[in-house]
Design a protein around this motif. Structure first.
Motif, mmCIF file in Angstrom:
data_model
loop_
_atom_site.group_PDB
_atom_site.id
_atom_site.type_symbol
_atom_site.label_atom_id
_atom_site.label_comp_id
_atom_site.label_asym_id
_atom_site.label_seq_id
_atom_site.Cartn_x
_atom_site.Cartn_y
_atom_site.Cartn_z
ATOM 1 N N VAL A 11 -2.577 -35.594 21.363
ATOM 2 C CA VAL A 11 -2.876 -35.946 22.748
ATOM 3 C C VAL A 11 -1.813 -36.654 23.128
ATOM 4 N N THR A 12 -1.237 -36.481 24.335
ATOM 5 C CA THR A 12 -0.144 -37.583 24.768
ATOM 6 C C THR A 12 -1.057 -38.190 26.101
ATOM 7 N N GLY A 13 -0.506 -39.587 26.301
ATOM 8 C CA GLY A 13 -1.048 -40.195 27.425
ATOM 9 C C GLY A 13 -2.324 -40.380 27.072
ATOM 10 N N ALA A 14 -2.984 -40.647 25.788
ATOM 11 C CA ALA A 14 -4.098 -40.959 25.417
ATOM 12 C C ALA A 14 -4.698 -42.122 25.501
ATOM 13 N N SER A 15 -3.902 -43.233 25.931
ATOM 14 C CA SER A 15 -4.509 -44.690 26.129
ATOM 15 C C SER A 15 -5.584 -44.933 27.244
ATOM 16 N N SER A 16 -5.632 -43.881 28.226
ATOM 17 C CA SER A 16 -6.563 -44.220 29.344
ATOM 18 C C SER A 16 -7.189 -42.829 29.929
ATOM 19 N N GLY A 17 -7.789 -42.913 30.768
ATOM 20 C CA GLY A 17 -8.384 -41.862 31.682
ATOM 21 C C GLY A 17 -8.724 -40.380 30.914
ATOM 22 N N LEU A 18 -8.145 -39.458 31.665
ATOM 23 C CA LEU A 18 -8.306 -37.961 31.000
ATOM 24 C C LEU A 18 -7.684 -37.889 29.692
ATOM 25 N N GLY A 19 -6.796 -38.659 29.208
ATOM 26 C CA GLY A 19 -6.094 -38.441 27.831
ATOM 27 C C GLY A 19 -7.035 -38.941 26.822
ATOM 28 N N ALA A 20 -7.732 -40.126 27.080
ATOM 29 C CA ALA A 20 -8.569 -40.838 26.203
ATOM 30 C C ALA A 20 -9.922 -39.739 26.174
ATOM 31 N N ARG A 21 -10.321 -39.246 27.199
ATOM 32 C CA ARG A 21 -11.322 -38.319 27.199
ATOM 33 C C ARG A 21 -11.142 -37.020 26.247
ATOM 34 N N PHE A 22 -9.758 -36.600 26.581
ATOM 35 C CA PHE A 22 -9.579 -35.349 25.648
ATOM 36 C C PHE A 22 -9.462 -35.724 24.189
ATOM 37 N N ALA A 23 -9.136 -36.682 23.893
ATOM 38 C CA ALA A 23 -8.873 -37.180 22.330
ATOM 39 C C ALA A 23 -10.378 -37.338 21.724
ATOM 40 N N HIS A 24 -11.034 -37.830 22.560
ATOM 41 C CA HIS A 24 -12.751 -38.063 22.105
ATOM 42 C C HIS A 24 -13.306 -36.651 21.908
ATOM 43 N N ILE A 25 -13.101 -35.660 22.769
ATOM 44 C CA ILE A 25 -13.789 -34.425 22.963
ATOM 45 C C ILE A 25 -13.107 -33.647 21.712
ATOM 46 N N ALA A 26 -11.816 -33.813 21.444
ATOM 47 C CA ALA A 26 -11.363 -33.090 20.394
ATOM 48 C C ALA A 26 -11.826 -33.549 19.144
ATOM 49 N N ALA A 27 -11.906 -34.775 18.984
ATOM 50 C CA ALA A 27 -12.320 -35.133 17.936
ATOM 51 C C ALA A 27 -13.722 -34.904 17.408
ATOM 52 N N ALA A 28 -14.702 -35.144 18.443
ATOM 53 C CA ALA A 28 -16.033 -34.727 18.264
ATOM 54 C C ALA A 28 -16.230 -33.135 17.853
ATOM 55 N N ALA A 29 -15.133 -32.440 18.372
ATOM 56 C CA ALA A 29 -15.374 -30.874 17.863
ATOM 57 C C ALA A 29 -14.817 -30.624 16.574
ATOM 58 N N GLY A 30 -14.269 -31.600 15.851
ATOM 59 C CA GLY A 30 -14.014 -31.414 14.510
ATOM 60 C C GLY A 30 -12.483 -31.885 14.336
ATOM 61 N N ALA A 31 -11.654 -31.866 15.264
ATOM 62 C CA ALA A 31 -10.206 -31.937 15.133
ATOM 63 C C ALA A 31 -9.679 -33.221 14.399
ATOM 64 N N CYS A 32 -8.482 -33.274 13.638
ATOM 65 C CA CYS A 32 -7.810 -34.481 13.329
ATOM 66 C C CYS A 32 -7.060 -34.702 14.481
ATOM 67 N N VAL A 33 -7.462 -35.955 15.192
ATOM 68 C CA VAL A 33 -6.580 -36.122 16.494
ATOM 69 C C VAL A 33 -5.595 -37.181 16.070
ATOM 70 N N VAL A 34 -4.449 -36.833 16.916
ATOM 71 C CA VAL A 34 -3.316 -38.039 16.828
ATOM 72 C C VAL A 34 -3.214 -38.245 18.387
#
Length: 251
Positions: A11-34
């Motif tokens: 996930v790019t632009g993951a430090s805040s806002g939608l990007g941070a949300r996307f990273a959380h959701i992907a990780a909660a679904a079982g992905a290894c998130v970068v």
């Protein structure tokens, strides 16, 4: 079908806002998130929160306008988790102001992040997957906006950049249709956030909201289901599509 177990998602632009949300959701679904961004101090707090919830995450310093930085981020992700099979090209900026007052340097800076950055992110992902003959597993989401199809004063450069992102998604999807990866765009409407709430609490913001059919902002979880669908095996037959999630704001 929308689980992401076994997938590595960058996930790019993951430090805040939608990007941070996307990273959380992907990780909660079982992905290894970068999680990648320029503001690495904020990434550390994000990683702590994801790990506290049982997710798997690594952080990388990432400037999407710099080709070498993008390539280094994908290399670090592959070294840690294997090839990146899911990408959320979310990094973007906005420069407000009337077109006649907009400095050309600001215009160029916006397009470097919002368009060149998206292109470099998607291309690097495709190169990596095609090199190991895993293109068909790839899921790339480009984050656009409903403003790509609207004519709004004060955000001319931003709107034009998002229109470019939407068309870029279709072009890349066609070019990579045979071997993958799949490429789709996600075009959100106005979402409830700290920044958006300040504007929409103002008199001018209230007038804007009153013109929408449902007269309300999207809640922050409005994109979750579509995000997971587009990153998962469930979307194997979907490429070149633009998913508008705006609660009818653009109607």
């Amino acid at each position: 079908m929308s689980r992401l177990d076994g997938r590595t998602v960058l996930v790019t632009g993951a430090s805040s806002g939608l990007g941070a949300r996307f990273a959380h959701i992907a990780a909660a679904a079982g992905a290894c998130v970068v999680a990648g961004a320029r503001r690495v101090d904020r990434l550390a707090a994000l990683a702590d929160a994801i790990r506290a919830d049982g997710g798997t995450v690594e952080t990388v310093a990432l400037d999407v306008t710099d080709e070498a930085s993008v390539e280094a981020a994908f290399a670090a992700a592959e070294a840690r988790f294997g090839p990146v099979t899911g990408v959320v090209a979310n990094a973007g900026i906005n420069v407000q102001g009337r077109a006649v007052d907009l400095a050309v340097d600001e215009f160029d800076r916006l397009f470097a992040t919002n368009v060149r950055g998206v292109f470099l992110t998607a291309r690097t992902a495709a190169r990596q997957l095609q090199a190991v003959d895993r293109g068909a597993e790839g899921r790339i989401i480009l984050i656009s906006s409903i403003t790509a199809q609207m004519q709004s004063n004060g955000i001319v450069a931003y709107s034009a950049s998002k229109a470019a992102v939407t068309h870029l998604g279709r072009c890349l999807a066609k070019e990579w249709a045979r071997g993958g990866p799949n490429v789709n765009t996600l075009s959100p409407g106005y979402i409830r956030s700290e920044l958006a709430s300040d504007w929409f609490d103002s008199e001018a913001g209230q007038r804007q909201m009153a013109r929408w059919p449902r007269r309300r902002l999207l809640e922050e979880d409005a994109l979750d289901a579509t995000l997971l669908y587009l990153l998962s095996d469930a979307s194997a037959g979907v490429t070149g599509s633009d998913f508008v999630i705006d609660d009818g704001q653009s109607l």
